[in-house]
Motif scaffolding. Structure first.
Motif, mmCIF file in Angstrom:
data_model
loop_
_atom_site.group_PDB
_atom_site.id
_atom_site.type_symbol
_atom_site.label_atom_id
_atom_site.label_comp_id
_atom_site.label_asym_id
_atom_site.label_seq_id
_atom_site.Cartn_x
_atom_site.Cartn_y
_atom_site.Cartn_z
ATOM 1 N N THR A 45 0.831 -1.203 0.000
ATOM 2 C CA THR A 45 0.000 0.000 0.000
ATOM 3 C C THR A 45 0.865 1.252 0.000
ATOM 4 O O THR A 45 0.599 2.215 -0.732
ATOM 5 C CB THR A 45 -0.946 0.000 1.212
ATOM 6 O OG1 THR A 45 -1.784 -1.158 1.168
ATOM 7 C CG2 THR A 45 -1.822 1.244 1.225
ATOM 8 N N THR A 46 1.919 1.243 0.798
ATOM 9 C CA THR A 46 2.841 2.385 0.842
ATOM 10 C C THR A 46 3.512 2.587 -0.507
ATOM 11 O O THR A 46 3.595 3.720 -1.017
ATOM 12 C CB THR A 46 3.916 2.159 1.924
ATOM 13 O OG1 THR A 46 3.289 2.077 3.207
ATOM 14 C CG2 THR A 46 4.929 3.288 1.931
ATOM 15 N N LEU A 54 -2.154 4.970 -5.973
ATOM 16 C CA LEU A 54 -3.207 4.890 -4.968
ATOM 17 C C LEU A 54 -3.195 6.189 -4.165
ATOM 18 O O LEU A 54 -2.154 6.574 -3.623
ATOM 19 C CB LEU A 54 -2.968 3.680 -4.058
ATOM 20 C CG LEU A 54 -3.981 3.424 -2.944
ATOM 21 C CD1 LEU A 54 -5.335 3.030 -3.537
ATOM 22 C CD2 LEU A 54 -3.483 2.312 -2.009
ATOM 23 N N ARG A 55 -4.333 6.863 -4.105
ATOM 24 C CA ARG A 55 -4.393 8.148 -3.407
ATOM 25 C C ARG A 55 -4.511 7.914 -1.897
ATOM 26 O O ARG A 55 -5.370 7.143 -1.438
ATOM 27 C CB ARG A 55 -5.578 8.968 -3.898
ATOM 28 C CG ARG A 55 -5.629 10.377 -3.293
ATOM 29 C CD ARG A 55 -6.786 11.167 -3.866
ATOM 30 N NE ARG A 55 -6.544 11.516 -5.253
ATOM 31 C CZ ARG A 55 -5.861 12.590 -5.649
ATOM 32 N NH1 ARG A 55 -5.317 13.386 -4.738
ATOM 33 N NH2 ARG A 55 -5.712 12.840 -6.927
ATOM 34 N N PRO A 56 -3.675 8.577 -1.105
ATOM 35 C CA PRO A 56 -3.758 8.424 0.352
ATOM 36 C C PRO A 56 -4.985 9.115 0.927
ATOM 37 O O PRO A 56 -5.524 10.044 0.332
ATOM 38 C CB PRO A 56 -2.468 9.091 0.846
ATOM 39 C CG PRO A 56 -2.121 10.088 -0.217
ATOM 40 C CD PRO A 56 -2.567 9.467 -1.507
ATOM 41 N N ASP A 57 -5.407 8.656 2.087
ATOM 42 C CA ASP A 57 -6.484 9.334 2.805
ATOM 43 C C ASP A 57 -5.978 10.599 3.480
ATOM 44 O O ASP A 57 -6.727 11.564 3.670
ATOM 45 C CB ASP A 57 -7.076 8.410 3.880
ATOM 46 C CG ASP A 57 -7.751 7.182 3.286
ATOM 47 O OD1 ASP A 57 -8.200 7.253 2.127
ATOM 48 O OD2 ASP A 57 -7.811 6.149 3.985
ATOM 49 N N ARG A 209 5.281 -2.172 10.832
ATOM 50 C CA ARG A 209 4.273 -3.141 11.283
ATOM 51 C C ARG A 209 2.966 -2.393 11.468
ATOM 52 O O ARG A 209 2.941 -1.309 12.055
ATOM 53 C CB ARG A 209 4.689 -3.805 12.595
ATOM 54 C CG ARG A 209 3.711 -4.882 13.083
ATOM 55 C CD ARG A 209 4.155 -5.520 14.378
ATOM 56 N NE ARG A 209 4.213 -4.540 15.454
ATOM 57 C CZ ARG A 209 4.605 -4.829 16.703
ATOM 58 N NH1 ARG A 209 5.007 -6.049 16.986
ATOM 59 N NH2 ARG A 209 4.630 -3.884 17.625
ATOM 60 N N ARG A 210 1.902 -2.953 10.940
ATOM 61 C CA ARG A 210 0.574 -2.337 11.026
ATOM 62 C C ARG A 210 0.596 -0.890 10.546
ATOM 63 O O ARG A 210 -0.048 -0.016 11.114
ATOM 64 C CB ARG A 210 0.053 -2.408 12.461
ATOM 65 C CG ARG A 210 -0.146 -3.845 12.944
ATOM 66 C CD ARG A 210 -0.495 -3.908 14.405
ATOM 67 N NE ARG A 210 -0.579 -5.287 14.867
ATOM 68 C CZ ARG A 210 -0.675 -5.638 16.153
ATOM 69 N NH1 ARG A 210 -0.699 -4.706 17.098
ATOM 70 N NH2 ARG A 210 -0.732 -6.916 16.494
ATOM 71 N N GLY A 211 1.365 -0.662 9.474
ATOM 72 C CA GLY A 211 1.363 0.649 8.836
ATOM 73 C C GLY A 211 2.141 1.722 9.539
ATOM 74 O O GLY A 211 2.027 2.908 9.191
ATOM 75 N N GLU A 212 2.968 1.352 10.520
ATOM 76 C CA GLU A 212 3.763 2.329 11.257
ATOM 77 C C GLU A 212 5.233 1.938 11.230
ATOM 78 O O GLU A 212 5.574 0.751 11.209
ATOM 79 C CB GLU A 212 3.297 2.432 12.712
ATOM 80 C CG GLU A 212 1.870 2.929 12.861
ATOM 81 C CD GLU A 212 1.435 3.020 14.317
ATOM 82 O OE1 GLU A 212 0.691 3.944 14.649
ATOM 83 O OE2 GLU A 212 1.864 2.161 15.112
ATOM 84 N N VAL A 213 6.116 2.926 11.250
ATOM 85 C CA VAL A 213 7.554 2.665 11.269
ATOM 86 C C VAL A 213 7.986 2.333 12.684
ATOM 87 O O VAL A 213 7.812 3.137 13.609
ATOM 88 C CB VAL A 213 8.343 3.889 10.745
ATOM 89 C CG1 VAL A 213 9.848 3.638 10.872
ATOM 90 C CG2 VAL A 213 7.973 4.196 9.304
#
Length: 253
Positions: A45-46, A54-57, A209-213
């Motif tokens: 996703t990143t 893909l446009r970010p929220d 992990r889970r979208g966080e660094v």
């Protein structure tokens, strides 16, 4: 100095599933930057948001200081992408794919054909140049996708699992091509689960992990005296398991 790639508070959710949660990255120029994490950690996703697919929220992406969404044409001109899944024209031949992309990039036919033939030769695809891409193996498709991404000599390469399904000899060739690209000032961001390969090709990594660094920095700083795989497991943590759930495996066959 402006980073080759920057993400600012990047976030994306799919319904109630948060894929990326306020992710911040700074990728130095002429580096090979590894993006690693468990399955479902938000790597793909990143990468898709960084590529402008893909446009970010929330948040933004800068390529050489250029906002990917405010000036998408200029930003994408500077980027080459090997996405996952691959985006190839199945009914074209390998050489037709490259020539088509080269002409779209305004390289000119002679320059496009010269570069295309050279890439196909180096990546071991010369004999398959006139075969339909739909008949290519997964590894061949990966290499053709890399050739497509490199064709216009971008400033930044975004490679999502580029070594998956690629044999060891071809993987070594790909590493050599990437090394030459970086020596000339190009920057590579690579997502992969193959820690051994990342240890060889990357000088910087971010563990997510889970979208966080969770951690980011030079490979030698994060790994210390151990391997990158050991550092990754130490930072992410091993998944808890109950060995009793597989007691049936201990029974005689």
């Amino acid at each position: 100095m402006v980073s080759a790639l920057s993400t600012r508070d990047l976030a994306k959710a799919f319904g109630s599933n948060v894929a990326v949660a306020g992710l911040n990255l700074e990728v130095p120029r002429a580096s090979c930057f590894g993006l690693i994490g468990p399955n479902g950690s938000g790597k793909t996703t990143t990468m898709r948001m960084c590529a402008g697919l893909l446009r970010p929220d929330r948040g933004g992406v800068l390529v050489d200081g250029i906002d990917v969404w405010a000036d998408p044409v200029e930003a994408r001109r500077r980027v080459g992408v090997v996405p996952d899944p691959l985006l190839l024209f199945e009914r074209l031949t390998g050489i037709e794919q490259l020539v088509h992309i080269g002409l779209l990039r305004n390289l000119g036919r002679i320059e496009t054909e010269t570069r295309s033939r050279g890439l196909l030769e180096v990546l071991g695809l010369r004999e398959a140049a006139d075969e339909a891409i739909g008949d290519y193996s997964h590894g061949m498709r990966k290499k053709l996708s890399l050739a497509t991404a490199l064709l216009h000599r971008p400033a930044l390469l975004l490679l999502d699992e580029p070594f998956e399904g690629v044999d060891p000899v071809s993987a070594m060739t790909v590493r050599q091509v990437l090394d030459r690209y970086r020596e000339a000032g190009g920057t590579v961001v690579v997502s992969s689960h193959v820690m051994e390969v990342l240890q060889k090709v990357c000088d910087h990594v971010a563990i997510i992990r889970r979208g966080e660094v969770l951690a980011a920095g030079a490979v030698e700083e994060l790994s210390g005296n151990s391997t990158l795989e050991d550092a990754f497991i130490s930072i992410v943590g091993e998944a808890p398991t109950d060995a009793a759930l597989l007691d049936w495996l201990d029974a005689p066959a």
